[in-house]
Design a protein around this motif. Structure first.
Motif, mmCIF file in Angstrom:
data_model
loop_
_atom_site.group_PDB
_atom_site.id
_atom_site.type_symbol
_atom_site.label_atom_id
_atom_site.label_comp_id
_atom_site.label_asym_id
_atom_site.label_seq_id
_atom_site.Cartn_x
_atom_site.Cartn_y
_atom_site.Cartn_z
ATOM 1 N N LYS A 95 0.854 -1.195 0.000
ATOM 2 C CA LYS A 95 0.000 0.000 0.000
ATOM 3 C C LYS A 95 0.890 1.246 0.000
ATOM 4 C CE LYS A 95 -0.291 0.389 5.040
ATOM 5 N NZ LYS A 95 -1.191 0.397 6.215
ATOM 6 N N MET A 99 2.941 4.294 1.077
ATOM 7 C CA MET A 99 3.513 4.640 2.376
ATOM 8 C C MET A 99 4.733 5.516 2.150
ATOM 9 S SD MET A 99 5.533 1.096 3.347
ATOM 10 C CE MET A 99 4.042 0.109 3.312
ATOM 11 N N LYS A 100 5.267 6.015 3.233
ATOM 12 C CA LYS A 100 6.529 6.728 3.152
ATOM 13 C C LYS A 100 7.669 5.723 3.107
ATOM 14 C CE LYS A 100 5.033 11.017 5.355
ATOM 15 N NZ LYS A 100 5.299 12.000 6.438
ATOM 16 N N SER A 111 9.132 4.282 6.306
ATOM 17 C CA SER A 111 8.213 3.643 7.260
ATOM 18 C C SER A 111 8.336 2.128 7.256
ATOM 19 C CB SER A 111 6.764 4.038 6.944
ATOM 20 O OG SER A 111 6.393 3.561 5.656
ATOM 21 N N THR A 120 5.359 9.693 -1.059
ATOM 22 C CA THR A 120 4.897 8.316 -0.821
ATOM 23 C C THR A 120 5.200 7.440 -2.046
ATOM 24 O OG1 THR A 120 2.671 8.705 -1.674
ATOM 25 C CG2 THR A 120 3.048 9.114 0.690
ATOM 26 N N SER A 135 5.341 2.779 -3.117
ATOM 27 C CA SER A 135 5.069 1.388 -2.741
ATOM 28 C C SER A 135 6.335 0.555 -2.919
ATOM 29 C CB SER A 135 3.937 0.801 -3.593
ATOM 30 O OG SER A 135 2.739 1.518 -3.406
#
Length: 415
Positions: A225, A227-228, A231, A306, A308
């Motif tokens: 999904k 995200m940064k 992360s 961001t 994936s």
């Protein structure tokens, strides 16, 4: 070799091709024949297709079941090899070795056996050779020695050419066909979706020959999904993780068997087993090459903050089909399909694909047999050119129950 029984049966191979010959020796121990009061010995070649469907009906007295059976005779040949008082062993010996030979019809369905999970349902195409000693007098059971054999139809010219090409080339140089599946998944009810994807590539051919390595590759991929980048750890898998071991990818050969007994019909779907070294396959005949590159960061379009994580694994191996080929006859149809299932962790987070495959014989058509008199010459075994051919080196994968023979015609006579 002296037989410890009155009658012995010597056949040198298990697999034969329709249109070819089945031949061997009957070995007779004369003193034991006399003691057992055997007056004549003959050899039978039998082939039949048998289907049984169990039908249950509810009545006031409970559930009543009936077995509906149909037997189709495929081949029925008999030859006499010995009669008491006519043929004797050479001086100093008590044993006779007598040759026999049968010519198979050019069109026959392949050997096959299905034992369905439902009680009594059955479908069989079976061939066997049986030496029978007819005992003199009433109330004496005849002596029998039975040897099941497997039969395949000859391959078409296209199947033979394809097998030759696949065996000679280290890599498939023809066209490939690819089947793919993709889905969106997420953890829990809320949140952004991840993408899971799988592909299976095989040679783009209409049919696959038996006893031939068929190359394939399976590619599995996931996109996390959005995200940064910081992360998630770059050194550890990111959910959804892709499988990296062959045992975690289930690649199975299954078949659909349609059986018929007069007006009754039913269909079974059964798993034959894992193929290509994948899943829980315990066969060591397929070496799986696994390619697992490091995961890659893919920035989101229009959003520089961001993205994936893309993860993928590619499995490369081959399948060698050794089962009964695809076929249709009067009372049954046997069809195959491959089933690929890949899990990505979590309940229902998996992809499944099923696709039909047509499996065919690639056995060369038998050469015209020599005159029978040549096989009966003293000192010349009736196996010239037959034992060393392709059929003698290959084994058709049939269940143990195929090699247990029941003589249905004799059974019916005794009932």
């Amino acid at each position: 070799m002296t037989s410890k029984q009155p009658i012995g049966l010597d056949i040198r191979q298990d697999l034969y091709v329709a249109g070819g010959i089945i031949q061997g020796y009957v070995e007779l121990n004369l003193p034991l024949l006399q003691e057992d009061r055997i007056g004549e010995v003959h050899v039978k070649l039998r082939g039949f297709a048998r289907t049984v469907i169990h039908n249950s009906n509810a009545t006031s007295m409970g559930t009543v079941g009936n077995d509906h059976e149909k037997i189709v005779t495929l081949i029925r040949e008999t030859t006499s090899v010995w009669t008491r008082g006519q043929t004797f062993p050479p001086p100093g010996s008590h044993t006779l070795r007598l040759p026999f030979r049968f010519l198979l019809p050019e069109v026959l369905p392949p050997s096959f056996h299905l034992s369905a999970k439902r009680p009594n349902d059955n479908a069989t195409v079976q061939y066997y050779v049986e030496a029978v000693g007819t005992r003199l007098g009433a109330f004496h059971f005849n002596r029998r020695v039975t040897r099941p054999v497997a039969v395949l139809p000859p391959g078409t010219a296209d199947a033979l050419l394809l097998r030759k090409s696949l065996m000679m080339d280290d890599e498939w140089s023809g066209k490939w066909t690819t089947i793919s599946r993709e889905s969106k998944i997420r953890r829990g009810i809320w949140g952004s979706f991840s993408t899971i994807h799988m592909e299976c590539s095989m040679p783009d051919v209409k049919e696959f020959p038996l006893f031939t390595r068929i190359p394939f590759s399976i590619k599995v991929m996931s996109m996390s999904k959005p995200m940064k980048q910081n992360s998630a750890s770059e050194d550890k898998p990111t959910w959804p993780a892709v499988p990296i071991l062959p045992k975690d990818v289930n690649f199975e050969l299954r078949h659909r068997v349609h059986i018929r007994v007069d007006a009754f019909k039913t269909t079974f779907r059964e798993r034959i087993g894992y193929v290509g070294g994948m899943g829980n396959s315990n066969s060591g005949d397929a070496a799986v090459v696994v390619d697992t590159p490091e995961k890659v960061w893919v920035p989101s379009e229009g959003d520089g903050e961001t993205g994936s994580w893309k993860q993928e694994t590619t499995f490369t191996s081959s399948i060698e089909f050794k089962c009964s080929p695809t076929f249709t006859c009067e009372t049954m149809d046997n069809e195959y399909f491959l089933r690929l299932n890949v899990g990505f962790g979590g309940l229902f987070n998996s992809l499944t694909a099923e696709f039909d495959v047509r499996i065919v014989s690639a056995m060369p058509a038998p050469a015209e047999p020599p005159p029978l008199a040549l096989a009966e010459d003293a000192g010349v075994p009736p196996y010239p050119g037959e034992v060393d051919n392709m059929s003698a080196l290959l084994v058709l994968d049939l269940p143990p129950s195929y090699w247990t023979v029941a003589d249905w015609e004799d059974r019916k006579k005794r009932e």
